[in-house]
Enzyme design. Structure first.
Site, short mmCIF file in Angstrom:
data_model
loop_
_atom_site.label_atom_id
_atom_site.label_comp_id
_atom_site.label_asym_id
_atom_site.label_seq_id
_atom_site.Cartn_x
_atom_site.Cartn_y
_atom_site.Cartn_z
N ASN A 156 0.85 -1.19 0.00
CA ASN A 156 0.00 0.00 0.00
C ASN A 156 0.88 1.24 0.00
O ASN A 156 1.93 1.30 0.65
CB ASN A 156 -1.01 0.02 1.15
CG ASN A 156 -0.40 -0.15 2.53
OD1 ASN A 156 0.61 -0.83 2.71
ND2 ASN A 156 -1.03 0.46 3.53
N ILE A 157 0.47 2.20 -0.80
CA ILE A 157 1.21 3.45 -0.96
C ILE A 157 0.23 4.59 -0.69
O ILE A 157 -0.67 4.85 -1.51
CB ILE A 157 1.81 3.54 -2.38
CG1 ILE A 157 2.72 2.33 -2.65
CG2 ILE A 157 2.59 4.84 -2.54
CD1 ILE A 157 3.17 2.19 -4.10
N CYS A 210 -3.85 0.50 -2.80
CA CYS A 210 -3.72 -0.70 -1.97
C CYS A 210 -2.63 -1.63 -2.53
O CYS A 210 -2.30 -1.58 -3.72
CB CYS A 210 -5.02 -1.48 -1.95
SG CYS A 210 -6.35 -0.73 -1.01
N GLU A 219 -2.75 -4.83 -3.15
CA GLU A 219 -3.21 -5.77 -4.18
C GLU A 219 -3.19 -5.12 -5.56
O GLU A 219 -2.79 -5.72 -6.55
CB GLU A 219 -4.63 -6.26 -3.88
CG GLU A 219 -4.77 -6.99 -2.57
CD GLU A 219 -5.11 -6.09 -1.39
OE1 GLU A 219 -4.57 -4.96 -1.32
OE2 GLU A 219 -5.90 -6.52 -0.54
N CYS A 248 -9.89 -5.16 0.17
CA CYS A 248 -11.02 -4.22 0.18
C CYS A 248 -11.89 -4.44 -1.06
O CYS A 248 -11.51 -5.14 -2.01
CB CYS A 248 -10.51 -2.78 0.25
SG CYS A 248 -9.97 -2.12 -1.34
N CYS A 286 -10.35 -3.46 -4.47
CA CYS A 286 -9.37 -4.44 -4.96
C CYS A 286 -10.04 -5.70 -5.47
O CYS A 286 -9.61 -6.29 -6.47
CB CYS A 286 -8.35 -4.77 -3.87
SG CYS A 286 -7.21 -3.39 -3.59
N1 THU Z 1 -5.18 -1.55 2.35
C1 THU Z 1 -4.59 -2.35 1.41
O1 THU Z 1 -3.46 -2.10 0.96
N2 THU Z 1 -5.27 -3.45 0.98
C2 THU Z 1 -6.52 -3.78 1.42
O2 THU Z 1 -7.18 -4.61 0.81
C3 THU Z 1 -7.01 -3.16 2.64
C4 THU Z 1 -6.50 -1.78 2.89
C5 THU Z 1 -4.45 -0.37 2.81
C6 THU Z 1 -5.01 0.93 2.32
C7 THU Z 1 -4.53 1.89 3.38
O3 THU Z 1 -3.23 2.32 3.03
C8 THU Z 1 -4.44 1.04 4.63
O4 THU Z 1 -4.48 -0.31 4.21
C9 THU Z 1 -5.58 1.29 5.63
O5 THU Z 1 -6.80 1.24 4.99
#
Ligand code: THU
Length: 129
Positions: A42-43, A53, A55, A90, A93
């Site tokens: 995640n960035i 995210c 994914e 999420c 994704c």
């Molecule tokens: N996040 C992801 O990278 N993947 C997911 O499927 C769930 C959420 C990240 C997004 C954000 O940077 C952090 O988790 C909190 O929501």
């Protein structure tokens, strides 16, 4: 590559997450039919909506490299500095994965393996247009 190896790679990749706002770090590892694996984290962004995210980072890297056939994705996430927890992909994704992957895509999480079809039933895809 075995499921536990893909999950271990997602966990290692998680260390590269950029999450200064939520302090919730996520790593993903996407296995392609070619045998290649693409990773993502995640960035986050000061403009929160611009966050990507893990994914989608992995999937977009794979697509940019010409991959179109996907076998499995492992996702490891949790509070920064803590062990991976019950992170699940999420909704955005799941939808983006469904654009490129079949419902039988294996989604490997800490608690075990699911399929994309389980996580996103009755998905809206190109066949409906
Ligand atoms: N996040 C992801 O990278 N993947 C997911 O499927 C769930 C959420 C990240 C997004 C954000 O940077 C952090 O988790 C909190 O929501």
């Amino acid at each position: 590559m075995q499921h536990h190896e893909l999950f271990a790679l997602a966990e290692r990749t998680r260390e590269n997450a950029y999450a200064p706002y939520s302090h919730y770090t996520v790593g993903a590892a996407l296995l392609c039919a070619s045998g290649k694996v693409y990773t993502g984290v995640n960035i986050e962004n000061a403009s929160f909506g611009a966050t990507n995210c893990a994914e989608r980072t992995a999937l977009f890297s794979a697509v940019a490299a010409g991959e179109r056939d996907f076998v499995a994705i492992a996702v490891a996430g949790g509070r920064q500095g803590e062990a991976s927890g019950d992170c699940t992909p999420c909704g955005i994704c799941r939808q983006v994965l469904a654009e490129f992957a079949d419902p039988d895509l294996a989604v490997i999480l800490k608690d075990g393996t699911h399929t994309l079809g389980e996580l996103l039933p009755l998905s809206f895809t190109e066949s409906k247009l």
